[in-house]
Design an enzyme around this catalytic site. Sequence first.
Site, PDB file in Angstrom:
ATOM      1  N   HIS A 146      11.002   8.823 -13.676  1.00  6.84           N
ATOM      2  CA  HIS A 146      11.008   9.823 -12.569  1.00  6.84           C
ATOM      3  C   HIS A 146      10.666  11.214 -13.274  1.00  6.84           C
ATOM      4  O   HIS A 146       9.489  11.377 -13.789  1.00  6.84           O
ATOM      5  CB  HIS A 146      12.233   9.616 -11.792  1.00  6.84           C
ATOM      6  CG  HIS A 146      12.567  10.365 -10.686  1.00  6.84           C
ATOM      7  ND1 HIS A 146      11.382  10.883  -9.814  1.00  6.84           N
ATOM      8  CD2 HIS A 146      13.686  10.754  -9.922  1.00  6.84           C
ATOM      9  CE1 HIS A 146      11.981  11.500  -8.679  1.00  6.84           C
ATOM     10  NE2 HIS A 146      13.392  11.429  -8.842  1.00  6.84           N
TER      11      HIS A 146
ATOM     12  N   ASP B  13       3.460  14.790 -12.529  1.00  5.27           N
ATOM     13  CA  ASP B  13       3.677  14.808 -13.883  1.00  5.27           C
ATOM     14  C   ASP B  13       2.839  14.809 -14.917  1.00  5.27           C
ATOM     15  O   ASP B  13       2.722  15.061 -16.104  1.00  5.27           O
ATOM     16  CB  ASP B  13       4.736  13.876 -14.360  1.00  5.27           C
ATOM     17  CG  ASP B  13       6.038  13.873 -13.407  1.00  5.27           C
ATOM     18  OD1 ASP B  13       6.661  15.100 -13.114  1.00  5.27           O
ATOM     19  OD2 ASP B  13       6.624  12.915 -12.701  1.00  5.27           O
TER      20      ASP B  13
ATOM     21  N   SER C  43      16.169  10.549  -7.428  1.00  2.00           N
ATOM     22  CA  SER C  43      17.059  11.981  -7.224  1.00  2.00           C
ATOM     23  C   SER C  43      17.336  12.243  -6.094  1.00  2.00           C
ATOM     24  O   SER C  43      18.825  12.620  -5.866  1.00  2.00           O
ATOM     25  CB  SER C  43      16.172  12.991  -8.176  1.00  2.00           C
ATOM     26  OG  SER C  43      15.035  13.326  -7.486  1.00  2.00           O
TER      27      SER C  43
ATOM     28  N   HIS D 254       2.448   5.911  -8.907  1.00  2.00           N
ATOM     29  CA  HIS D 254       3.118   6.209  -7.856  1.00  2.00           C
ATOM     30  C   HIS D 254       3.783   5.439  -7.064  1.00  2.00           C
ATOM     31  O   HIS D 254       3.007   4.265  -6.650  1.00  2.00           O
ATOM     32  CB  HIS D 254       2.659   7.638  -7.176  1.00  2.00           C
ATOM     33  CG  HIS D 254       3.912   8.310  -6.410  1.00  2.00           C
ATOM     34  ND1 HIS D 254       4.393   8.094  -5.345  1.00  2.00           N
ATOM     35  CD2 HIS D 254       4.548   9.396  -7.031  1.00  2.00           C
ATOM     36  CE1 HIS D 254       5.338   8.870  -4.992  1.00  2.00           C
ATOM     37  NE2 HIS D 254       5.409   9.736  -6.105  1.00  2.00           N
TER      38      HIS D 254
ATOM     39  N   ARG E 138      -0.112  17.347  -5.489  1.00  2.00           N
ATOM     40  CA  ARG E 138       0.537  18.184  -6.605  1.00  2.00           C
ATOM     41  C   ARG E 138      -0.321  18.565  -7.808  1.00  2.00           C
ATOM     42  O   ARG E 138      -0.223  19.602  -8.351  1.00  2.00           O
ATOM     43  CB  ARG E 138       1.735  17.970  -6.729  1.00  2.00           C
ATOM     44  CG  ARG E 138       2.687  17.831  -5.389  1.00  2.00           C
ATOM     45  CD  ARG E 138       3.994  17.252  -5.685  1.00  2.00           C
ATOM     46  NE  ARG E 138       4.075  15.970  -6.211  1.00  2.00           N
ATOM     47  CZ  ARG E 138       5.209  15.151  -6.555  1.00  2.00           C
ATOM     48  NH1 ARG E 138       6.300  16.002  -6.551  1.00  2.00           N
ATOM     49  NH2 ARG E 138       4.807  13.939  -6.757  1.00  2.00           N
TER      50      ARG E 138
HETATM   51  N1  CMX Z   1       0.901   2.568 -16.554  1.00  2.00           N
HETATM   52  C1  CMX Z   1       1.100   1.355 -16.782  1.00  2.00           C
HETATM   53  N2  CMX Z   1       1.385   0.339 -15.867  1.00  2.00           N
HETATM   54  C2  CMX Z   1       1.759   0.843 -14.480  1.00  2.00           C
HETATM   55  C3  CMX Z   1       1.559   2.305 -14.229  1.00  2.00           C
HETATM   56  C4  CMX Z   1       1.333   3.227 -15.381  1.00  2.00           C
HETATM   57  N3  CMX Z   1       1.124   4.482 -15.093  1.00  2.00           N
HETATM   58  N4  CMX Z   1       2.062   2.456 -13.148  1.00  2.00           N
HETATM   59  C5  CMX Z   1       2.309   1.017 -12.723  1.00  2.00           C
HETATM   60  N5  CMX Z   1       2.199   0.377 -13.709  1.00  2.00           N
HETATM   61  C6  CMX Z   1       2.527  -1.158 -13.645  1.00  2.00           C
HETATM   62  C7  CMX Z   1       4.175  -1.339 -13.436  1.00  2.00           C
HETATM   63  O1  CMX Z   1       4.776  -1.037 -14.620  1.00  2.00           O
HETATM   64  C8  CMX Z   1       4.023  -2.737 -12.805  1.00  2.00           C
HETATM   65  O2  CMX Z   1       3.868  -3.627 -14.012  1.00  2.00           O
HETATM   66  P1  CMX Z   1       4.778  -4.990 -13.872  1.00  2.00           P
HETATM   67  O3  CMX Z   1       4.470  -5.633 -12.762  1.00  2.00           O
HETATM   68  O4  CMX Z   1       4.405  -5.524 -14.970  1.00  2.00           O
HETATM   69  O5  CMX Z   1       6.265  -4.410 -13.730  1.00  2.00           O
HETATM   70  C9  CMX Z   1       2.907  -2.668 -12.201  1.00  2.00           C
HETATM   71  O6  CMX Z   1       2.039  -1.701 -12.482  1.00  2.00           O
HETATM   72  C10 CMX Z   1       2.832  -2.368 -10.254  1.00  2.00           C
HETATM   73  O7  CMX Z   1       3.721  -1.359 -10.334  1.00  2.00           O
HETATM   74  P2  CMX Z   1       3.237  -0.415  -9.003  1.00  2.00           P
HETATM   75  O8  CMX Z   1       3.777  -1.156  -7.833  1.00  2.00           O
HETATM   76  O9  CMX Z   1       2.003   0.200  -8.933  1.00  2.00           O
HETATM   77  O10 CMX Z   1       4.193   0.856  -9.195  1.00  2.00           O
HETATM   78  P3  CMX Z   1       5.946   1.005  -9.004  1.00  2.00           P
HETATM   79  O11 CMX Z   1       6.122   1.438  -7.585  1.00  2.00           O
HETATM   80  O12 CMX Z   1       6.575  -0.264  -9.319  1.00  2.00           O
HETATM   81  O13 CMX Z   1       6.119   2.135 -10.082  1.00  2.00           O
HETATM   82  C11 CMX Z   1       5.895   4.314 -11.113  1.00  2.00           C
HETATM   83  C12 CMX Z   1       5.790   3.738  -9.839  1.00  2.00           C
HETATM   84  C13 CMX Z   1       5.877   5.861 -10.936  1.00  2.00           C
HETATM   85  C14 CMX Z   1       7.345   4.006 -11.634  1.00  2.00           C
HETATM   86  C15 CMX Z   1       4.961   3.899 -12.091  1.00  2.00           C
HETATM   87  O14 CMX Z   1       3.744   3.873 -11.744  1.00  2.00           O
HETATM   88  C16 CMX Z   1       4.891   4.337 -13.452  1.00  2.00           C
HETATM   89  O15 CMX Z   1       5.815   3.803 -14.377  1.00  2.00           O
HETATM   90  N6  CMX Z   1       4.315   5.410 -13.839  1.00  2.00           N
HETATM   91  C17 CMX Z   1       4.480   6.123 -15.097  1.00  2.00           C
HETATM   92  C18 CMX Z   1       5.688   6.875 -15.036  1.00  2.00           C
HETATM   93  C19 CMX Z   1       5.380   8.139 -14.310  1.00  2.00           C
HETATM   94  O16 CMX Z   1       4.317   8.804 -14.432  1.00  2.00           O
HETATM   95  N7  CMX Z   1       6.441   8.557 -13.437  1.00  2.00           N
HETATM   96  C20 CMX Z   1       6.301   9.662 -12.599  1.00  2.00           C
HETATM   97  C21 CMX Z   1       6.356   9.369 -10.991  1.00  2.00           C
HETATM   98  C22 CMX Z   1       6.456  10.594 -10.176  1.00  2.00           C
HETATM   99  C23 CMX Z   1       7.657  11.263 -10.106  1.00  2.00           C
HETATM  100  O17 CMX Z   1       8.667  10.387  -9.727  1.00  2.00           O
HETATM  101  O18 CMX Z   1       8.110  12.290 -11.121  1.00  2.00           O
END
Ligand code: CMX
Length: 441
Positions: free
Chosen positions: A277, A378, A247, A323, A332
């Site tokens: 996000h 979140d 964002s 994250h 937070r």
């Molecule tokens: N649950 C399950 N799997 C997860 C996970 C979670 N909470 N967090 C990461 N992973 C997985 C990823 O999907 C990825 O899998 P693949 O290799 O199969 O694609 C793997 O772990 C590696 O990911 P990462 O490097 O640890 O995390 P990213 O930097 O790619 O993604 C984020 C970060 C936030 C998108 C991810 O942790 C996620 O999807 N979390 C759940 C959604 C969430 O809570 N988002 C809010 C973030 C805060 C915000 O921006 O508001």
Amino acid sequence: MKLKVSLFQRMEDVVDKWRKEYKSVLESYGEQTIADVKVSQVLGGMRDVPALVCEISVVDPYEGIKFRGYSIDEVIKLLPKVSDFPYVLGLWYLLLTGEIPSKDEVEELEEYIKIRERLPKYVIEVLRNTPANTHPMTQFAMAILAMQRESVFAKSYYEGMSKRDLWKPMLEDCINLIARAPVIAAYIYRRTYRDDVFVKPNENLDYGANFANMLNVNDDFVLDKDFADLIRIYLILHSDHEGGNVSAHTCFNISSALSDIYYSVAGGMCGLAGPLHGNASSESLRWILNILKFFNGIPPKDKLIEYINNHLASGKVIPGFGHAVLRVTDPRYTAFANFAKDKKLDSDVIKMVRLLYEVVPDILKATGKVKDPYPNVDGHSGAVLYHYNLKEYDFYTVMFGVSRIMGMTAQVVWARAVGFPIERPKSLPIKTIVELAQKGK
Ligand code: CMX
């Protein structure tokens, strides 16, 4: 342009400082290399590529967010208070100027913002002409975009204002947007979910309490003081998280084309609406409610672990955990957990958040691929809102958005002040990336 509030004078001083610093860094180090980029980073969402500037906040993987160098605890301690909680606009003042304001300065800004809260009729019409079941984030982005016609920045630009002065009308626009954002959000909330009866802004309340009052979550037209405290802290905690998140970066990128703040923030809100996000707070709460429904209450730990493993096995993420930058529990999240503890909250959703904290990190660690197995903001924010009767979780991203506007606007004002250029990174076809990699370049 007449500068009417001391914030403007303060900004004049700091802008001068920023410009000198920006110019001198460019002159001294412009040709210096600061990082190599790996193919995995290019193909991996530009993770960790230091290609953006953000003066407003920094996210340390182990310490979390620092707003202008101040941790959450420091911000809560140092900002001027109303009813034991910091004034929300004190945080905005800090994000804008880099300085902790005095109580007088914040109260003056609060008064100045109040004058600009009134929603124009056409914004209400835009919302009323939209089906009430339109997602609240869509409504929010639409209402913000609709106000573009009022941009003082766009008008000043087309009237030929010098580039050096453009940050001033930009700040004017930002003040107007900050003033109206909670009013728009509360309007969307009341119309979409409640009885279509609205509570007008109350000039005797501070920014945070006024928003809480307009939401009127208990439908009793009485301000719940604890809920007001929650909104004050909620708005502070979500305000900014560095410049590279979807964002903030979308907003910044749009504004680099000298699009005004309405275009820029509306675009940023569309990014915030994504489930990976800002919408993760809705997703997280929805997930918690599904668990409570499935087990008809708080499940035993072993059953919960089995449920979560099945959820992961079906290819879904655990919302509210993980994250892109953090590698510890999001401070937070901890701030919300402390709030819940201090206010002695113990409803089932809060208990579930605590139970998830006990079991999810180990499960995510066991996958061997999740870099941050700990909860993010979140994972807790929705539960506290739900506890205070703000139960319509699709709305949570709008709450996030109202807060995030403070960070977005501070970043854009900075960019216009230093004359940051239009963004134009280089993109390459995969074939070219392979050729470069083979040449070792
Ligand atoms: N649950 C399950 N799997 C997860 C996970 C979670 N909470 N967090 C990461 N992973 C997985 C990823 O999907 C990825 O899998 P693949 O290799 O199969 O694609 C793997 O772990 C590696 O990911 P990462 O490097 O640890 O995390 P990213 O930097 O790619 O993604 C984020 C970060 C936030 C998108 C991810 O942790 C996620 O999807 N979390 C759940 C959604 C969430 O809570 N988002 C809010 C973030 C805060 C915000 O921006 O508001």
